[in-house]
Design an enzyme around this catalytic site. Structure first.
Site, short mmCIF file in Angstrom:
data_model
loop_
_atom_site.label_atom_id
_atom_site.label_comp_id
_atom_site.label_asym_id
_atom_site.label_seq_id
_atom_site.Cartn_x
_atom_site.Cartn_y
_atom_site.Cartn_z
N HIS A 1 -16.33 -11.67 7.22
CA HIS A 1 -15.04 -10.97 7.24
C HIS A 1 -14.22 -11.49 8.41
O HIS A 1 -14.74 -11.59 9.53
CB HIS A 1 -15.26 -9.46 7.38
CG HIS A 1 -13.98 -8.68 7.47
ND1 HIS A 1 -13.71 -7.83 8.50
CD2 HIS A 1 -12.92 -8.63 6.66
CE1 HIS A 1 -12.51 -7.28 8.32
NE2 HIS A 1 -12.01 -7.75 7.20
N HIS B 1 -7.23 -9.10 2.01
CA HIS B 1 -6.65 -7.77 2.18
C HIS B 1 -5.33 -7.90 2.93
O HIS B 1 -5.14 -8.85 3.69
CB HIS B 1 -7.62 -6.84 2.89
CG HIS B 1 -8.64 -6.29 1.93
ND1 HIS B 1 -8.87 -4.95 1.77
CD2 HIS B 1 -9.42 -6.93 1.03
CE1 HIS B 1 -9.78 -4.77 0.82
NE2 HIS B 1 -10.13 -5.96 0.36
N GLU B 2 -4.43 -6.95 2.68
CA GLU B 2 -3.05 -7.08 3.16
C GLU B 2 -2.51 -8.46 2.78
O GLU B 2 -2.06 -9.24 3.64
CB GLU B 2 -2.95 -6.84 4.68
CG GLU B 2 -3.34 -5.46 5.12
CD GLU B 2 -4.85 -5.22 5.15
OE1 GLU B 2 -5.31 -4.22 4.57
OE2 GLU B 2 -5.57 -6.05 5.72
N GLU C 1 0.85 -1.19 0.00
CA GLU C 1 0.00 0.00 0.00
C GLU C 1 0.88 1.24 0.00
O GLU C 1 0.97 1.97 0.99
CB GLU C 1 -0.98 -0.06 1.17
CG GLU C 1 -1.91 -1.26 1.02
CD GLU C 1 -3.02 -1.34 2.05
OE1 GLU C 1 -3.44 -0.29 2.54
OE2 GLU C 1 -3.46 -2.46 2.35
N GLU D 1 -10.00 2.68 0.44
CA GLU D 1 -9.95 3.09 1.85
C GLU D 1 -9.01 4.28 2.06
O GLU D 1 -9.24 5.10 2.94
CB GLU D 1 -9.53 1.91 2.74
CG GLU D 1 -8.16 1.35 2.40
CD GLU D 1 -7.73 0.18 3.29
OE1 GLU D 1 -8.51 -0.25 4.13
OE2 GLU D 1 -6.60 -0.30 3.11
N GLU E 1 -6.36 -7.32 -2.22
CA GLU E 1 -6.04 -5.89 -2.22
C GLU E 1 -4.61 -5.79 -2.75
O GLU E 1 -4.37 -5.98 -3.94
CB GLU E 1 -6.21 -5.36 -0.80
CG GLU E 1 -6.24 -3.87 -0.67
CD GLU E 1 -6.21 -3.49 0.80
OE1 GLU E 1 -5.59 -4.20 1.61
OE2 GLU E 1 -6.81 -2.46 1.15
N GLU F 1 -10.87 -10.31 10.12
CA GLU F 1 -9.66 -9.52 10.34
C GLU F 1 -8.81 -10.31 11.33
O GLU F 1 -9.30 -10.67 12.41
CB GLU F 1 -10.02 -8.14 10.88
CG GLU F 1 -8.83 -7.29 11.29
CD GLU F 1 -7.80 -7.08 10.18
OE1 GLU F 1 -8.15 -6.43 9.19
OE2 GLU F 1 -6.68 -7.59 10.30
C1 NOJ Z 1 -7.89 -2.99 6.00
C2 NOJ Z 1 -8.69 -3.49 4.84
O1 NOJ Z 1 -8.08 -3.15 3.62
C3 NOJ Z 1 -10.08 -2.91 4.93
O2 NOJ Z 1 -10.86 -3.27 3.82
C4 NOJ Z 1 -10.73 -3.35 6.22
O3 NOJ Z 1 -11.96 -2.68 6.36
C5 NOJ Z 1 -9.85 -2.99 7.43
N1 NOJ Z 1 -8.52 -3.41 7.25
C6 NOJ Z 1 -10.40 -3.64 8.69
O4 NOJ Z 1 -10.24 -5.02 8.62
CA CA Z 2 -5.71 -2.45 3.35
#
Ligand code: NOJ
Ligand code: CA
Length: 666
Positions: A370, A439-440, A169, A464, A458, A372
């Site tokens: 989701h 993501h990441e 990023e 974002e 991503e 995380e």
């Molecule tokens: C970063 C992610 O790119 C994003 O899409 C997500 O909402 C946040 N982290 C929280 O997990």
């Molecule tokens: Ca991200």
């Protein structure tokens, strides 16, 4: 065979090879050539020419391991094959691919000519080359470094992000080739002679990612692998095949995009029944959290509530949208950024997961979960199977994962440890018929061919960044397709219609994540947001704005009509960082997206990609050039055929999107 006889036999073989064949091969069309040479010190180098131009000057090959170096060689054998095959993918920018190349496998023995140590396998396509190392040792090895070099025969202009083992990023840099100190891949460049190239890798498994850094003598770039915490690059078995090192080569910038090279270098699907894997359009409880108007944690502004869930499912059902993503549905967000422990099964008390799952089913809408992880890999690995089992029971087929946070134990995201983890998730998800959006992530290297449930990721600055930073410029958006997207699809999450909420904040009393960050806004026109749905390919394509911001917008019809399951794509025209025009076909409908950088632009686009003899209704969503307000747009409709040329007038940071529907359908 005793050692002496073996030695004599090998010498004879080496002599025969030296007399009869040169270690070189060309592409099927004869335009690109690869040559290998071994100097008197045993150093092996490859070079690449295009026509009569050298693009890659002799560049070192080799691997250094703790157990022994693979750096000094003799050529022991050459093996050639050719391949010409057509294959089909269940989804993608294109469903049909042609995999045509000439292959040269160079068997290298050690410098004494005694043991065969390494094979370097080259594939030469009409649109680039690739090579990988194949080791064949009895015992496992500890990789300390890879010596692969890319020495440019001419200077040129390059587009890349900095080399970084933790994140992609990062902003793009446009730099002379000779000024690049380090970079990640895809690393795209145009030589002074006007040849477009991109360095990357394909089929990255069980090995760290390759970034690039300047060679010690300053004359090129050399592979820099992401290390493990103790500095070792990788632990591999003795019979190991590295990822492919790839160099795409073509005459026009857009042809970098129109290439299947990365996918061709990956193995066919390991998932036999792919009928459950389907491209989707989706919305989500997401943007509000980034704006700060909603929260992931439970509280007065909690986004993922049952009520909000129902509202989103209703909106999806009413607007031909397949799925709804919920972030902040599960317990554990309180400590995010600290010592985090998410629960991947238990929902917050105000989110009735079972009810939401059944309501979504009833409405024919897919529920997305989701996860995380915050980088807590050990905990996620311990929990992920239980979670996926539960999602499968609930009828969930799509999972967005996230790794916002350093990995426990000092492991880097892009190290061998990370690559192996990301892969375990994909394979486990396949077992539970779950499609993955990471993501990441680790970079895209075409593994979606082998694991077609690895849908999108991503791996660059996505939408974002517009919520809480200086944001993504239109120049950035015109660079993305020529760099990051060469690796594969991106979950950029386009489609904000309320594009200037920094001023809207004053009007509407909005709350924002970053307080009063005045830069915090979308830096394009609204029409460009629509165009990005076509330009930034993702088989899981999001309309990311708060759903209420689509109300009253006739332009949302574009997303309703859009089909994320396309059959064919073509980048039609464009220059890196300046502008881009891409068309996609899904069934008998075509979609076109065009975008410019900060300069206004008139694009003349011949429609010769349309089916001959068919009349289409073209609905054009474009900037309102009579207005200075980026939110203003115009929708035009007209009848067109393949013989017509469309003129699109784009405002600075603007764009246009077009649907072409055969007349008998409209
Ligand atoms: C970063 C992610 O790119 C994003 O899409 C997500 O909402 C946040 N982290 C929280 O997990
Ligand atoms: Ca991200």
């Amino acid at each position: 065979m005793n050692r002496f006889v073996k030695f004599v036999a090998l010498c004879a073989l080496l002599f025969a090879v030296a007399c009869t064949e040169k270690p070189e091969a060309t592409s099927p069309d004869g335009r690109i050539a690869v040559r290998v040479e071994v100097d008197n010190d045993g150093a092996a180098r490859y070079s690449v020419t295009v026509g009569d131009k050298v693009v890659i000057a002799p560049s070192l090959l080799g691997i250094i391991t703790r157990e022994g170096d693979f750096t000094k060689f003799k050529i022991a054998g050459l093996h050639r094959t050719s391949h010409d095959e057509e294959w089909f993918s269940p989804w993608g920018e294109n469903k049909r691919h042609v995999n045509r190349y000439n292959e040269l496998a160079v068997e290298l023995s050690d410098a004494n000519g005694v043991n065969n140590t390494l094979t370097v396998r080259f594939r030469i396509f009409d649109d680039g080359i690739a090579f990988r190392y194949e080791l064949n040792e009895p015992d496992s090895l500890t990789v300390m470094d890879e010596l692969t070099e890319f020495r440019f025969a001419e200077d040129g202009t390059s587009w890349s992000i900095a080399g970084n083992f933790e994140t992609y990023e990062l902003p793009y840099r446009e730099l002379p080739l000779s000024a690049v100190e380090d970079a990640n891949t895809p690393f795209t460049f145009r030589t002074e002679s006007g040849i477009f190239c991109s360095l990357h890798e394909a089929a990255l498994y069980d090995y760290p990612e390759m970034t690039l850094r300047r060679t010690d003598d300053g004359n090129g770039l050399i592979s820099a692998l992401a290390p493990l915490p103790d500095g070792v690059k990788a632990h591999i078995s003795g019979t190991f095949t590295t990822p492919w090192r790839t160099i795409q080569i073509c005459d026009r910038a857009v042809d970098l995009i129109n290439s299947s090279l990365i996918l061709n270098l990956n193995e066919p699907s390991k998932i036999e029944d792919t009928s459950w894997i389907r491209p989707q359009k989706y919305i989500g409880v997401w943007w509000g959290m980034h704006l700060g108007t909603q929260t992931w944690i439970m509280g007065p502004r909690h986004g993922a509530t049952t009520e909000n869930g129902v509202r989103h499912i209703d909106f999806a059902a009413a607007n031909n949208i397949d799925g709804v993503l919920f972030e902040g549905w599960n317990c554990g967000w309180e400590n995010w950024g600290g010592d985090q422990h998410f629960d991947y099964v238990v929902p917050y008390a105000d989110f009735d997961l079972e009810y939401i799952a059944s309501y979504a089913r009833e409405k024919g809408v897919q529920l997305w979960m989701h996860n995380e992880t915050g980088g807590n890999i050990p905990e996620y690995e311990a929990e992920m199977e239980r979670a996926m089992k539960r999602y499968a029971e609930l009828g969930v087929h799509t999972l967005k994962t996230g790794y916002a946070g350093g990995f426990k134990g000092g492991y880097l995201h892009h190290s061998q440890y990370g690559v192996q983890h990301y892969q375990r998730v994909v394979e486990l998800a396949a077992k539970y018929h779950i499609m993955v959006d990471v993501h990441e992530p680790i970079k895209a290297t075409g593994i979606r061919r082998t694991w077609p449930n690895m849908m999108t990721r991503e791996g660059a600055r996505g939408m974002e960044w517009n919520a809480w930073s200086e944001g993504n410029s239109s120049e950035y958006l015109c660079t993305l397709p020529f760099v990051r997207l060469l690796g594969g699809p991106m979950d950029y999450t386009p489609g904000v219609f309320d594009i200037d909420y920094s001023t809207a904040k004053a009007d509407k009393g909005r709350l924002k994540w970053n307080g009063d960050n005045e830069h915090c806004c979308i830096k394009t026109t609204l029409a460009r947001q629509i165009a990005n749905w076509v330009i930034i390919y993702s088989p899981l394509q999001m309309a990311c704005d708060l759903i209420e911001n689509y109300d009253g917008h006739p332009a949302f019809a574009f997303f309703r009509d859009y089909d994320a399951d396309c059959d064919l794509s073509r980048a039609l025209q464009g220059e890196i960082g300046d502008y881009i025009v891409i068309m996609r076909r899904a069934g008998d409908r075509y979609f076109l997206g065009a975008g410019t950088n900060s300069e206004a632009r008139t694009i003349e686009q011949p429609l010769d990609f349309l089916d001959k003899g068919t009349n289409y209704t073209a609905t054009i969503y474009c900037d309102d050039i009579a207005s200075s307000e980026p939110e203003d747009y115009v929708i035009l409709s007209r009848e067109v055929t393949a013989d017509d040329t469309l003129t699109l007038e784009l405002l600075p940071d603007g764009g246009a999107a077009v649907t072409f529907i055969p007349l008998q359908h409209s």
